[in-house]
Design a protein around this motif. Structure first.
Motif, PDB file in Angstrom:
ATOM      1  N   THR B 144      58.092  70.515  23.058  1.00 47.05           N
ATOM      2  CA  THR B 144      57.268  69.580  23.828  1.00 47.05           C
ATOM      3  C   THR B 144      55.905  69.557  23.154  1.00 47.05           C
ATOM      4  O   THR B 144      55.278  70.600  23.011  1.00 47.05           O
ATOM      5  N   SER B 145      55.454  68.387  22.732  1.00 49.59           N
ATOM      6  CA  SER B 145      54.204  68.372  21.948  1.00 49.59           C
ATOM      7  C   SER B 145      52.973  68.588  22.812  1.00 49.59           C
ATOM      8  O   SER B 145      51.985  69.161  22.352  1.00 49.59           O
ATOM      9  N   PHE B 155      49.743  70.557  17.811  1.00 44.67           N
ATOM     10  CA  PHE B 155      49.334  69.458  16.930  1.00 44.67           C
ATOM     11  C   PHE B 155      50.109  69.400  15.619  1.00 44.67           C
ATOM     12  O   PHE B 155      50.199  68.360  14.998  1.00 44.67           O
ATOM     13  N   GLU B 156      50.637  70.548  15.202  1.00 49.60           N
ATOM     14  CA  GLU B 156      51.310  70.560  13.896  1.00 49.60           C
ATOM     15  C   GLU B 156      52.813  70.713  14.095  1.00 49.60           C
ATOM     16  O   GLU B 156      53.275  71.686  14.701  1.00 49.60           O
ATOM     17  N   THR B 157      53.583  69.777  13.604  1.00 52.30           N
ATOM     18  CA  THR B 157      55.028  69.818  13.780  1.00 52.30           C
ATOM     19  C   THR B 157      55.599  71.072  13.113  1.00 52.30           C
ATOM     20  O   THR B 157      55.346  71.300  11.933  1.00 52.30           O
ATOM     21  N   PRO B 158      56.337  71.883  13.869  1.00 49.35           N
ATOM     22  CA  PRO B 158      56.924  73.088  13.275  1.00 49.35           C
ATOM     23  C   PRO B 158      57.842  72.732  12.094  1.00 49.35           C
ATOM     24  O   PRO B 158      58.544  71.721  12.127  1.00 49.35           O
ATOM     25  N   MET B 168      57.452  63.842  23.587  1.00 49.21           N
ATOM     26  CA  MET B 168      56.041  63.460  23.412  1.00 49.21           C
ATOM     27  C   MET B 168      55.533  62.644  24.596  1.00 49.21           C
ATOM     28  O   MET B 168      54.603  61.841  24.450  1.00 49.21           O
ATOM     29  N   SER B 169      56.138  62.848  25.757  1.00 45.12           N
ATOM     30  CA  SER B 169      55.791  62.005  26.909  1.00 45.12           C
ATOM     31  C   SER B 169      54.292  61.860  27.123  1.00 45.12           C
ATOM     32  O   SER B 169      53.808  60.772  27.408  1.00 45.12           O
ATOM     33  N   SER B 170      53.550  62.971  26.989  1.00 45.01           N
ATOM     34  CA  SER B 170      52.143  62.867  27.381  1.00 45.01           C
ATOM     35  C   SER B 170      51.151  62.813  26.227  1.00 45.01           C
ATOM     36  O   SER B 170      49.947  62.793  26.479  1.00 45.01           O
TER      37      SER B 170
END
Lengths: 355, 355
Positions: B144-145, B155-158, B168-170
């Motif tokens: 969940t981002s 903030f940084e995609t694993p 990325m709902s929010s």
């Protein structure tokens, strides 16, 4: 003057549009748009409560039933019904009376055996099959009360000892029903209930959690019933407009009153179809729908010019579905009888021109 | 002046409300309401096309991805993801960084083994776990981002070799992302995309039909991709308003421009939280969300009177979620920086009164 004969999403009352338009700017004098209000705000929970209360009142829903406001349309119900009702190894009975009934039974096959009790597919669904047996060991019996595409309607609930599940998407709130005849009634809202984006389910409480399957939460009726349709963020605006529309229906005298109007509207149009030598109904007389009136022309070559004239006269959405051809006038609750008269006028005007 | 800090459904631009309100009365000069238009009408198909085009443009979606507009919210995606990606006998990796992440992995367990790579649950999700390993044999990795409830953001995609699935709902459309890092991105619309009732899915085409499971049509991404999100009646109005909102975002300079505004807005509020001795942030500094800013008071007894004053000053929706307590200011794209300044003013005014 535009006459919207669209099959759905469809015409709703003008006053509903006005109230909805206003609430997009300022909902209930909160100074906030209905689109930016929290679904947990007391003002919105009141909307959900009022919508459910109106459904119960307008349809005389007895004790022991839950009213759910879900998402995904009737198409999602096609799989939720067997997931929730059909235990491993059980079978379900389906009546194949049209395109949507056929899709529903196809989805059910993923979850168990489907027994098709009767089908009118061979005759392009021009009638509702009768004289079939519903197996007493079926987990449930499923039918579609009104076939939006083919223009047929089943007015009398089939008798059976097993729970009856009915897709009423296109005729719910158009005529009186006896909810206690049903285990589940479901309907996409976008005909007589409200705009697209919300789905009504009325379910007998004893059927909740019936299949014993482990279901995803969003596909489990029991989760939605336990959470009063607020398990997750609901389709706020679609519910709000449904509430407005059901308030309108109540102010018109409710379902009994609108049913009389619907009978008169349908009778007027069928009378012209039967009388006017250019037109005919493809459906069995006893199964003719009061909501979706299909008609074709004796001379196919006249269909294009008739459509052109009708559109010039403000008729919208009367082109027939490709499965039937010709024309389809969907005459839902909010369509005034004056629109029917306008359509009849065009039919007569056209008949004059080809004399 | 009302400042809507609600967590979602949330504030959208005033011009979007105006356009939407108008379209409820008369959509695109058709003389029909957007609520009564057919979803098969060319005018509405153009709305769907434009919405998908704007999503692709604003997020730089590369070739080889499909953009879907579905129903059911992120909660439905919690089960659709494993249904569509997890073949029988496979496992999936999940990062447990908050309440929604936890719900997502719970739903996935119905379809296979779930390996939780790390969790911050023990510390009430006040930080985003780091330094974990993602199993190379997982069918996918899910995270969940932005944790709406706990106010943390990743903030940084694993980095991993397996497909990354992100809720990325929010925070979708609030900052630039690299879509090619992801197998699936999904988001309930009701924060920065539009009103409640529509769900965005961006899926790499090679993942369509991946699990080999026989799925209900409405739960199969491939069906929706093949039907351009018009497999059944879509949530017409929610899609329309999303289009308006994405047009607004584009006119503002797109995601890169709004990201700078969001950075400035969040920085201003965190600065006051850190500076003002009455308040503190419960979250790890490096994981602080730019969308949902949680803050509590050093003296819990002051929380009620502060909330009262804030509400008197027009602040809406700042009461914290019960899992965290205190306050939460959700500061989505459409919230003007003047609203942040108003909130800061109230915080300072309140500090004066308790000196």
């Amino acid at each position: 003057m535009i006459c919207n004969f669209g099959a759905g999403p469809c015409i709703l009352p003008q006053e509903v549009f006005k109230q909805a338009s206003q609430a997009v700017l300022n909902f209930n004098d909160t100074g906030l748009s209905i689109l930016e209000i929290s679904h947990r705000a007391p003002e919105f929970e009141a909307v959900v409560d009022e919508t459910i209360k109106l459904v119960k009142e307008l349809l005389n829903v007895p004790e022991g039933y839950s009213v759910l406001l879900l998402q995904g349309g009737a198409s999602t119900q096609f799989s939720m019904v067997p997931m929730n009702l059909l235990a491993e190894g059980q079978s379900a009975a389906y009546l194949d009376s049209g395109a949507w009934a056929s899709k529903a039974l196809k989805e059910a096959k993923l979850f168990g055996e489907v027994k098709v009790v009767a089908s009118s597919k061979e005759s392009n669904y021009t009638f509702i099959p009768k004289d079939y047996e519903i197996p007493a060991d079926a987990a449930y019996f499923h039918y579609t009360s009104n076939n939006t595409i083919f223009g047929t309607e089943l007015f009398e609930t089939p008798k059976t000892s097993v729970p009856v599940v009915c897709d009423m998407s296109s005729d719910i709130f158009s005529r009186e029903i006896n909810v206690s005849d049903f285990g589940i009634i479901y309907a996409g809202a976008q005909k007589n209930m409200g705009p697209a984006g919300v789905t009504l389910v009325i379910i007998k409480d004893e059927l909740l959690g019936k299949s014993g399957r482990k279901l995803p939460s969003m596909l489990d009726y029991k989760i939605h019933a336990d959470n009063k349709s607020l398990y997750n963020t609901p389709p706020v605006f679609s519910i709000y407009v449904s509430m407005l529309n059901l308030q309108w229906l109540k102010s018109k005298g409710g379902v009994a009153a609108i049913e009389q109007e619907n009978i008169a509207k349908a009778a007027a149009l069928y009378e012209e179809i039967d009388r006017n030598p250019l037109f005919k109904s493809p459906c069995a007389v006893e199964d003719r729908s009061r909501m979706n009136i299909c008609f074709v022309m004796e001379n196919k070559e006249l269909e294009k010019p008739f459509l052109k004239l009708a559109e010039e006269r403000g008729m919208v959405g009367i082109k027939g579905h490709r499965s039937v051809g010709g024309f389809r006038a969907s005459i839902y609750n909010a369509l005034p009888i004056t629109a029917i008269h306008s359509l009849i006028d065009v039919m007569q005007e056209f008949a004059e021109t080809v004399k």
